[in-house]
Write an enzyme that holds these catalytic residues in place. Sequence first.
Site, mmCIF file in Angstrom:
data_model
loop_
_atom_site.group_PDB
_atom_site.id
_atom_site.type_symbol
_atom_site.label_atom_id
_atom_site.label_comp_id
_atom_site.label_asym_id
_atom_site.label_seq_id
_atom_site.Cartn_x
_atom_site.Cartn_y
_atom_site.Cartn_z
ATOM 1 N N ASN A 293 0.662 -1.412 0.210
ATOM 2 C CA ASN A 293 -0.065 0.016 0.017
ATOM 3 C C ASN A 293 0.796 1.398 -0.140
ATOM 4 O O ASN A 293 0.438 2.072 -0.503
ATOM 5 C CB ASN A 293 -0.811 -0.084 1.089
ATOM 6 C CG ASN A 293 -1.599 1.310 1.366
ATOM 7 O OD1 ASN A 293 -2.422 1.579 0.575
ATOM 8 N ND2 ASN A 293 -0.969 2.140 2.596
ATOM 9 N N TYR B 195 4.036 9.201 -10.626
ATOM 10 C CA TYR B 195 3.065 8.621 -10.034
ATOM 11 C C TYR B 195 2.308 7.649 -10.874
ATOM 12 O O TYR B 195 2.253 6.397 -10.323
ATOM 13 C CB TYR B 195 2.226 9.618 -8.969
ATOM 14 C CG TYR B 195 1.148 8.916 -8.223
ATOM 15 C CD1 TYR B 195 1.387 8.305 -6.847
ATOM 16 C CD2 TYR B 195 -0.294 8.498 -8.604
ATOM 17 C CE1 TYR B 195 0.741 7.808 -6.091
ATOM 18 C CE2 TYR B 195 -1.126 8.148 -7.806
ATOM 19 C CZ TYR B 195 -0.643 7.567 -6.530
ATOM 20 O OH TYR B 195 -1.514 6.976 -5.589
#
Length: 264
Positions: A85, A170
């Site tokens: 995560n 990202y």
Amino acid sequence: MSRGVLVTGASRGVGAEVAKVFARAGDRVVLHCRRAVERAEQVRAGLPGDGHGVIAADLGNPAAIPCLVEESAAVLGRIDVLVNNAALFVDEPVAGSRRLGHPLAETPYDEWVAAWRRTLAVNLEGAAHLTWCVARQMLDKDPAEGVRRGAIVNVGSRGAYRGEPDVPAYGAAKAGLHSLGQSMAVSLAPHDITVTSIAPGFIATDMAEAVLSGPGGDAIRAQSPFNRTATAEEVAEAVHWLASPQAGWSSGAVLDFNGASYLR
């Protein structure tokens, strides 16, 4: 049967909610953080059950990852589930601009390179190295009776498909994470280890509160026909399901989880 679960980036937001969901199900959880040990300890203190732990490590440093896995396995006995995560979002203001991130037209080359290196080191390379270490531990140590050999869940992003013009590193890292998950799903299936990914849209976390309550909040919510964003709890429940034995046949899948805000 209680499982040992390692959740990265678990001091807040989605990671903290993922830890809570697994703990409520009776699993033992190690909450990873980079520096926010006190905040992670607060999350751990609120988890039901025993056998939980907090371990700090910089996933951008490959040398730190084997130690993280060894220490986590010592706390849990065995890592049965890995949730990748943790993610770095390079959103410092660009020099001479009011915009955040690293949009190509406004970012000097040295800042562009730095943003890519920092983002990929944590969001993609860190997850890849952690997957190697945890999967090898899953292969080397047999699970408890009634527990499958392993499950790995990657928290990706719809930005991998929709594009992230202000933070392209990202979006690219998340696309790479999805691809990594599919490659590992094929590689690890013969060993009874499942690998899945989830691609959420915008999530209402504490870090996003300022954006959602600001002038652009309504536009973000309007991206979905439900006119809202996902909650961290919703994402966590989906991650928990992907790691469950019932979801085993979904190995290799990337679950779009964006409230119909982006269809492909």
